[in-house]
Motif scaffolding. Structure first.
Motif, PDB file in Angstrom:
ATOM      1  N   LYS A 120       0.841  -1.186   0.000  1.00 51.06           N
ATOM      2  CA  LYS A 120       0.000   0.000   0.000  1.00 51.06           C
ATOM      3  C   LYS A 120       0.884   1.247   0.000  1.00 51.06           C
ATOM      4  CE  LYS A 120      -4.404   0.632   2.003  1.00 51.06           C
ATOM      5  NZ  LYS A 120      -5.240   1.369   1.986  1.00 51.06           N
ATOM      6  N   MET A 121       0.527   2.230  -0.769  1.00 54.07           N
ATOM      7  CA  MET A 121       1.306   3.475  -0.755  1.00 54.07           C
ATOM      8  C   MET A 121       0.683   4.468   0.223  1.00 54.07           C
ATOM      9  SD  MET A 121       2.304   4.201  -4.664  1.00 54.07           S
ATOM     10  CE  MET A 121       3.390   5.549  -4.200  1.00 54.07           C
ATOM     11  N   PRO A 122       1.510   5.346   0.814  1.00 55.19           N
ATOM     12  CA  PRO A 122       0.934   6.364   1.692  1.00 55.19           C
ATOM     13  C   PRO A 122      -0.032   7.267   0.909  1.00 55.19           C
ATOM     14  CG  PRO A 122       3.335   6.508   1.648  1.00 55.19           C
ATOM     15  CD  PRO A 122       2.954   5.468   0.665  1.00 55.19           C
ATOM     16  N   VAL A 123      -1.084   7.684   1.575  1.00 52.98           N
ATOM     17  CA  VAL A 123      -2.060   8.566   0.928  1.00 52.98           C
ATOM     18  C   VAL A 123      -1.893   9.974   1.500  1.00 52.98           C
ATOM     19  CG1 VAL A 123      -4.525   9.041   0.644  1.00 52.98           C
ATOM     20  CG2 VAL A 123      -3.684   6.680   0.558  1.00 52.98           C
ATOM     21  N   HIS A 124      -1.735  10.945   0.629  1.00 53.47           N
ATOM     22  CA  HIS A 124      -1.582  12.335   1.071  1.00 53.47           C
ATOM     23  C   HIS A 124      -2.932  13.031   0.982  1.00 53.47           C
ATOM     24  CE1 HIS A 124       2.907  12.380   0.918  1.00 53.47           C
ATOM     25  NE2 HIS A 124       2.637  11.288   0.211  1.00 53.47           N
ATOM     26  N   ILE A 125      -3.226  13.815   2.007  1.00 52.08           N
ATOM     27  CA  ILE A 125      -4.491  14.565   2.007  1.00 52.08           C
ATOM     28  C   ILE A 125      -4.158  16.006   1.671  1.00 52.08           C
ATOM     29  CG2 ILE A 125      -6.400  15.338   3.465  1.00 52.08           C
ATOM     30  CD1 ILE A 125      -5.772  12.777   5.160  1.00 52.08           C
ATOM     31  N   VAL A 126      -4.718  16.503   0.576  1.00 52.93           N
ATOM     32  CA  VAL A 126      -4.410  17.885   0.185  1.00 52.93           C
ATOM     33  C   VAL A 126      -5.671  18.738   0.215  1.00 52.93           C
ATOM     34  CG1 VAL A 126      -2.277  17.721  -1.143  1.00 52.93           C
ATOM     35  CG2 VAL A 126      -4.371  16.978  -2.186  1.00 52.93           C
ATOM     36  N   ASP A 127      -5.518  19.950   0.713  1.00 52.49           N
ATOM     37  CA  ASP A 127      -6.667  20.864   0.781  1.00 52.49           C
ATOM     38  C   ASP A 127      -6.786  21.618  -0.526  1.00 52.49           C
ATOM     39  OD1 ASP A 127      -6.774  19.944   3.294  1.00 52.49           O
ATOM     40  OD2 ASP A 127      -6.253  21.823   4.302  1.00 52.49           O
ATOM     41  N   LYS A 128      -7.976  21.610  -1.109  1.00 50.65           N
ATOM     42  CA  LYS A 128      -8.164  22.246  -2.429  1.00 50.65           C
ATOM     43  C   LYS A 128      -9.501  22.954  -2.481  1.00 50.65           C
ATOM     44  CE  LYS A 128      -4.719  20.288  -4.982  1.00 50.65           C
ATOM     45  NZ  LYS A 128      -4.018  20.386  -6.160  1.00 50.65           N
ATOM     46  N   LYS A 129      -9.632  23.818  -3.492  1.00 52.15           N
ATOM     47  CA  LYS A 129     -10.929  24.439  -3.787  1.00 52.15           C
ATOM     48  C   LYS A 129     -11.703  23.422  -4.611  1.00 52.15           C
ATOM     49  CE  LYS A 129      -8.622  28.366  -5.157  1.00 52.15           C
ATOM     50  NZ  LYS A 129      -8.454  29.480  -6.061  1.00 52.15           N
ATOM     51  N   ILE A 130     -12.804  22.938  -4.089  1.00 52.73           N
ATOM     52  CA  ILE A 130     -13.538  21.869  -4.785  1.00 52.73           C
ATOM     53  C   ILE A 130     -14.963  22.345  -5.105  1.00 52.73           C
ATOM     54  CG2 ILE A 130     -14.324  19.466  -4.637  1.00 52.73           C
ATOM     55  CD1 ILE A 130     -12.052  19.215  -2.373  1.00 52.73           C
ATOM     56  N   PRO A 131     -15.278  22.552  -6.376  1.00 47.35           N
ATOM     57  CA  PRO A 131     -16.640  22.949  -6.740  1.00 47.35           C
ATOM     58  C   PRO A 131     -17.618  21.841  -6.320  1.00 47.35           C
ATOM     59  CG  PRO A 131     -15.133  23.109  -8.608  1.00 47.35           C
ATOM     60  CD  PRO A 131     -14.420  22.365  -7.536  1.00 47.35           C
ATOM     61  N   PHE A 132     -18.764  22.230  -5.788  1.00 47.26           N
ATOM     62  CA  PHE A 132     -19.709  21.210  -5.300  1.00 47.26           C
ATOM     63  C   PHE A 132     -21.137  21.718  -5.345  1.00 47.26           C
ATOM     64  CE2 PHE A 132     -20.962  22.864  -1.067  1.00 47.26           C
ATOM     65  CZ  PHE A 132     -20.112  23.968  -1.001  1.00 47.26           C
ATOM     66  N   MET A 133     -22.076  20.798  -5.098  1.00 53.26           N
ATOM     67  CA  MET A 133     -23.478  21.178  -5.026  1.00 53.26           C
ATOM     68  C   MET A 133     -23.886  21.152  -3.554  1.00 53.26           C
ATOM     69  SD  MET A 133     -26.600  19.425  -7.001  1.00 53.26           S
ATOM     70  CE  MET A 133     -26.905  18.468  -5.571  1.00 53.26           C
ATOM     71  N   ASN A 134     -24.466  22.254  -3.071  1.00 52.82           N
ATOM     72  CA  ASN A 134     -24.804  22.282  -1.644  1.00 52.82           C
ATOM     73  C   ASN A 134     -26.150  21.612  -1.373  1.00 52.82           C
ATOM     74  OD1 ASN A 134     -26.812  24.103  -2.235  1.00 52.82           O
ATOM     75  ND2 ASN A 134     -25.736  25.892  -1.406  1.00 52.82           N
ATOM     76  N   GLU A 135     -26.554  21.624  -0.097  1.00 48.68           N
ATOM     77  CA  GLU A 135     -27.763  20.872   0.280  1.00 48.68           C
ATOM     78  C   GLU A 135     -29.037  21.477  -0.310  1.00 48.68           C
ATOM     79  OE1 GLU A 135     -25.410  21.920   2.245  1.00 48.68           O
ATOM     80  OE2 GLU A 135     -26.223  23.542   3.469  1.00 48.68           O
ATOM     81  N   ASN A 136     -28.928  22.714  -0.838  1.00 48.78           N
ATOM     82  CA  ASN A 136     -30.106  23.310  -1.503  1.00 48.78           C
ATOM     83  C   ASN A 136     -30.086  23.068  -3.013  1.00 48.78           C
ATOM     84  OD1 ASN A 136     -30.784  24.439   0.982  1.00 48.78           O
ATOM     85  ND2 ASN A 136     -29.380  26.160   0.619  1.00 48.78           N
TER      86      ASN A 136
END
Ligand code: UTP
Length: 409
Positions: A328-344
């Motif tokens: 298994k390779m290490p997994v890196h967590i990167v913070d990014k601007k992620i376009p998404f659909m909100n709960e509305n």
């Protein structure tokens, strides 16, 4: 997978919201969403728990020297002969990592389609093919080139190569494969929806290239063709020397399991990962992981000891990679601007980072090897990365370096 199976799976991971709009979808939309859910690698989410994230734990670092430019000059004939022999025997292939999203450049097509020409067209992909062609011409041997794309850019990339007639390369020697995707999550670990029927995902980093090749059935091809060495490189360095016979020869002659091209740091503070040893194994320490003491550590002669920065050009051995592929390779967590659909149900394009992406990195492969030969190259001749539109590592700096190397734009 049907609705009930999907709901059960999602409940296990607290992700039921992904089915919130299911009833509103067409039959095609429903099937598509269920298929996406069935493909999610939920084990990635475990990495959000710091205790499970192997990255947070680093070992103890020690400096590592390199085969220097002077050494290479001294042994150039020997290296060249060994490199030529391997290439002519068909033992070497090149792997172009072109699955990234190149967000810093802000170009809306695959990065390799960016045109750096001024009086004529000169695309990034074209620069790379031209560089590889030099070795093909020198050795009289077509070198297999495997291009990794992602679901997001594969069609554009393949069509572009075809349209440009592979920039004069032999199309029979170019193959494309698609890397895997990973879900994007908010800061609470909830997977984003991009639309009512689409789960937000992004390419899973450049570390998955070998496993993606295996999944694409290409390992059998490598074996049947007798390809023993894989030169992996990034799309964005337009001065990149690919399948460089001297580099290949030096690694083979040294008996190392792998090799990495490096440049001497321009100054101690340069923001570049340094090839070193970690718990006695080759490894790359990122600039932000280095203490001031490491950054400024010098030999008695005054040379920086953590001196050699990596440029994402590595030589790996197929058999060794096959063995490592079980790990298994290490997994890196990167913070990014992620376009998404909100709960509305509204689509949001955030202006600052709003979530995490999961990536594995090719540099972590180095640490899985027992040895890696750092091979020094002349910075101004082999390192012109295009990450940004201007400033450091940019279109502007790369164009200047191309001109400095006599390449007409
Ligand atoms: P970068 O680290 O520059 O990432 O990739 P990027 O995603 O392309 O660019 P930014 O950070 O969004 O601006 C280094 C190399 O790894 C490849 C890239 O295409 C580039 O050749 N890569 C990166 C992949 O092939 N897949 C990935 O998932 C990420």
């Amino acid at each position: 997978m049907n609705y009930n199976d999907a709901m059960e799976l999602l409940k296990k991971y607290g992700q039921e919201h992904l089915l919130a709009y299911y009833d509103e979808l067409s039959d095609v939309g429903k099937a598509d969403l269920l298929s996406q859910i069935s493909k999610i690698d939920f084990s990635l989410l475990d990495n959000l728990n710091a205790d499970n994230n192997q990255n947070s734990q680093r070992g103890s670092f020690e400096p590592l020297g390199a085969v220097t430019i002077n050494d290479i000059q001294k042994f150039s004939e020997e290296y060249k002969t060994a490199g030529y022999d391997a290439i002519k025997a068909g033992k070497v292939a090149a792997i172009l990592l072109a699955g990234g999203q190149g967000t810093r450049l802000g170009f809306d097509k695959p990065k390799g389609m960016f045109n750096v020409g001024e009086t004529k067209d000169l695309f990034i992909f074209q620069c790379l093919i031209n560089n590889l062609m030099k070795v093909v011409n020198e050795t009289g041997t077509w070198i297999n080139l495997y291009v990794m794309t992602s679901e997001k850019n594969n069609d554009d990339t393949v069509a572009f190569f075809k349209e440009k007639n592979y920039f004069g390369y032999n199309g029979d020697y170019i193959k494309f494969f698609i890397q895997d995707m990973a879900p994007s999550v908010d800061f609470n670990g909830k997977i984003f929806l991009e639309s009512k029927s689409r789960i937000s995902s992004s390419p899973n980093g450049n570390g998955g290239w070998f496993s993606s090749m295996v999944r694409a059935g290409l390992l059998d091809e490598l074996k049947s063709k007798g390809i023993e060495w894989l030169n992996v490189f990034a799309v964005d360095n337009v001065l990149q020397q690919i399948a460089d016979p001297l580099f290949i020869g030096a690694v083979i002659k040294s008996g190392s399991e792998s090799g990495g091209k490096v440049v001497a740091k321009a100054d101690p503070q340069e923001r570049v990962g340094v090839l070193c040893l970690e718990d006695g194994m080759p490894s790359i320490v990122e600039y932000y992981e280095m203490t001031d003491e490491m950054i400024n550590l010098r030999s008695e002669e005054g040379e920086l000891l953590y001196k050699y920065g990596v440029i994402l050009n590595y030589l790996f051995n197929t058999a060794k990679l096959e063995e490592l592929n079980q790990k298994k390779m290490p997994v890196h967590i990167v913070d990014k601007k992620i376009p998404f659909m909100n709960e509305n149900g509204e689509f949001i394009n955030p202006s600052s980072p709003n979530g995490h992406k999961f990536e594995t990195l090719v540099l972590d492969m180095v640490h899985m090897h027992n040895s890696c030969l750092p091979y020094e190259v002349v910075r101004n001749k082999e390192f012109a990365p295009i990450k940004n539109p201007d400033g450091v590592d940019s279109v502007v700096s790369a164009k200047a370096l191309l001109k400095e190397n006599g390449i007409e734009l």
